[in-house]
Design a protein around this motif. Structure first.
Motif, short mmCIF file in Angstrom:
data_model
loop_
_atom_site.label_atom_id
_atom_site.label_comp_id
_atom_site.label_asym_id
_atom_site.label_seq_id
_atom_site.Cartn_x
_atom_site.Cartn_y
_atom_site.Cartn_z
N VAL A 167 0.84 -1.21 0.00
CA VAL A 167 0.00 0.00 0.00
C VAL A 167 0.87 1.26 0.00
CG1 VAL A 167 -1.84 1.19 1.26
CG2 VAL A 167 -1.70 -1.30 1.32
N LYS A 203 -2.35 4.72 2.76
CA LYS A 203 -2.30 4.31 4.17
C LYS A 203 -2.79 5.45 5.07
CE LYS A 203 1.45 1.24 4.65
NZ LYS A 203 2.89 1.22 4.72
N ASP A 204 -2.32 6.66 4.75
CA ASP A 204 -2.69 7.82 5.54
C ASP A 204 -4.20 8.08 5.46
OD1 ASP A 204 -1.91 10.42 6.93
OD2 ASP A 204 -3.02 11.13 5.17
N SER A 240 -6.05 5.64 7.56
CA SER A 240 -5.95 5.88 9.01
C SER A 240 -6.93 6.98 9.46
CB SER A 240 -4.52 6.28 9.37
OG SER A 240 -4.28 7.60 8.91
N CYS A 267 -4.98 0.09 -5.63
CA CYS A 267 -5.09 0.69 -4.30
C CYS A 267 -6.45 0.38 -3.68
CB CYS A 267 -4.84 2.19 -4.34
SG CYS A 267 -6.03 3.10 -5.33
N PRO A 316 2.00 5.16 0.81
CA PRO A 316 1.81 5.96 2.03
C PRO A 316 0.57 6.87 1.98
CG PRO A 316 4.10 6.03 1.33
CD PRO A 316 3.36 5.26 0.28
N ARG A 343 -6.34 -4.15 5.21
CA ARG A 343 -4.87 -4.19 5.25
C ARG A 343 -4.23 -3.91 3.89
NH1 ARG A 343 -5.32 -3.31 9.25
NH2 ARG A 343 -5.34 -4.41 11.22
#
Ligand code: NAD
Length: 492
Positions: free
Chosen positions: A307, A312-313, A316, A348, A309, A325
């Motif tokens: 993944v 991922k951000d 979150s 993605c 960044p 995941r």
């Protein structure tokens, strides 16, 4: 000739007038698309750009035809032949589209903004700025998985972008030239000419096949003194290569590799990489583990996706993404779960499918239909928003809740015939070297598994027909003819 003339005429007539430039219309919504890969470009191709202020953002101002990337590493195909400028796509659209060459570094779903950074090569021109969206499509793909294995990032080549293919091409010839340097020790010659590929998925297999072809068909003739020393090794952690293909084609691939003298090491997992060696742990038939250290000249790392960044951000910041995941969990309308105005496609997004070009391009085409439909009226848009955001299924769970989907489908059909996204698998193809390919194809409701020379011709024609433009197709055919007639170019 008639076809060519018609195409040229189409190209000229279909272009917008130069004065017709992007001018954001305050009455239209901002549709921001992140990426210029398979998902984004297939969306852009079918999207009616009159309906929105369309803004495309990507660090790469071209679309890359990734299926032929392994061929670029050896010069069978030249890199420019599989690149298509994004502007050649946008200039054919009904209404102007804005393109920013920049990387999206942060998405703020509360403020509905994307932070972008142009990472310019031109000194002093680097710029960070914000773009606001009403609707956002995240199609940024994935990065290379390294699983945190020490030394991988520093010492290996990946095979995802055009720069990776160029780097590999240089490195192959660098190893060959250095191996023939005056007074080179036999151990050093052996190391330099040992080409190691990690990952027995389609990327690793296709690259290993292309590399062995390059050696057998060209390098051996140009640099005969190394002809018995060049060696390709493919390392795979699982018991076999190409797990997504049928058993028969796996066996065919493995026996073809044997004939081509490519060594396959299965049940062998790489644990550490240094600048000159790969350390791997092999599991024997009795379950016993042994460690092997292999000196290498070129190391290509093809162990799949991780993944990015920025994704991922974003995950979150959205509580509904907490358990996901492998990427942004999307629902059946490709809406990012836990949001109403963010969609995701391709590598993605997690929708229960393999991360392939085929999936991404069907998802992009689906979103184009969805947006074209939503633009027809506010009511339709609201209904689609309502329905899609209430349909937050767990990825891959669609079978167990098919009733719920059906109910939604019925409602949506009443709206405007927009059914949830449905993927149609057309098959898998892979080149395995020495003018052979393997294909698992779904056709006329049947599945066909074939491998060999005829499949290679099928592979070539299928990839050619999938190329982005006529220009790309002509260039690829010329490259194939050129490398056949004159051999591949061995200059570094
Ligand atoms: P992949 O995920 O398909 O394969 C990676 C392989 O690396 C796995 O088999 C895994 O077991 C192995 N591996 C992981 N860590 C390892 C380690 N430390 N040591 C040894 N082996 C290790 O990756 P890919 O080939 O890059 O493909 C990515 C996606 O793109 C897949 O979905 C694939 O189907 C698709 N793709 C398709 C084609 C095609 O259809 N021709 C071509 C390229 C990619």
């Amino acid at each position: 000739a008639i076809g060519g003339a018609a195409y040229l005429a189409y190209g000229v007539w279909d272009l917008r007038h130069p004065d017709d430039q992007f001018e954001p219309d305050p009455n239209k919504k901002n549709l921001v698309i992140l990426g210029t890969g398979w998902g984004a470009v297939s969306l852009l191709k079918k999207l009616d750009t009159e309906n929105y202020n369309v803004i495309v953002i990507s660090p790469r101002n071209y679309f890359l035809f990734t299926p032929l990337l392994p061929s670029c590493t050896t010069g069978t195909v030249e890199h420019r032949s599989i690149m298509e400028p994004i502007r050649s796509i946008t200039r054919h659209k009904q209404a102007a589209v804005k393109f920013y060459e920049a990387e999206a570094t942060k998405i703020d779903p509360e403020r509905k903004t994307v932070l972008i950074d142009d990472n310019s090569d031109v000194k002093g021109a680097s710029n960070k700025t914000e773009v606001s969206y009403d609707m956002l499509v995240v199609s940024v793909g994935a990065e290379n998985a390294t699983f945190g294995i020490p030394g991988v990032k520093e010492h290996s080549c990946f095979l995802k972008e055009i720069g990776d293919a160029q780097q590999i091409r240089k490195k192959i010839m660098d190893c060959v030239e250095t191996a023939t340097f005056k007074d080179q020790s036999p151990e050093e010659v052996e190391r330099l000419l040992h080409m190691v590929v990690v990952g027995g998925g389609p990327t690793g297999v296709e690259f290993a096949g292309e590399l062995q072809d390059f050696f057998d068909q060209d390098i051996k003739k140009w640099v005969p003194e190394i002809s018995d020393k060049f060696k390709v090794t493919l390392i795979e952690a699982l018991p076999n290569v190409l797990p997504m293909f049928s058993k028969q084609l796996i066996d065919y691939t493995e026996s073809t590799f044997k004939e081509e003298k490519i060594t396959i090491k299965t049940k062998t997992a790489v644990k550490k990489v240094t600048d000159k060696t790969v350390e791997a742990e092999a599991t024997g038939p009795d379950g016993k583990k042994t460690t092997e250290v292999m000196p290498y000249g070129l190391l290509v790392w093809a162990t799949g996706n991780a993944v990015r960044p920025v994704v991922k951000d974003l995950m979150s910041q959205i509580p509904a993404q907490k358990d996901s995941r492998r990427g942004l969990a999307v629902n059946e309308y490709l809406v990012v779960q836990g949001t109403k105005d963010i969609w995701a496609t391709g590598d993605c997004a997690v929708a229960g499918y393999a991360p392939t070009a085929q999936v991404a391009s069907q998802e992009g085409a689906f979103l184009a239909r969805l947006f074209n439909t939503m633009a027809k009226s506010e009511a339709i848009e609201n209904q689609i928003h309502e329905l899609s955001s209430s349909l937050n299924l767990k990825p891959g769970d669609s079978a167990s809740v098919s009733k719920e989907i059906e109910a939604h489908e019925k409602q949506l059909r009443r709206i405007k015939d927009i059914k949830p996204f449905h993927y149609t698998h057309q098959g898998s193809l892979a080149y395995i070297g020495s003018e052979r390919a393997v294909a698992d194809v779904s056709w006329l409701n049947g599945n066909f598994a074939t491998g060999g020379g005829l499949t290679y011709l099928f592979w070539r024609s299928a990839y050619l027909s999938m190329c982005f433009s006529t220009r790309n197709r002509v260039l690829v055919v010329l490259d194939w003819l050129k490398s056949k007639a004159f051999g591949r170019d061995v200059s570094r």
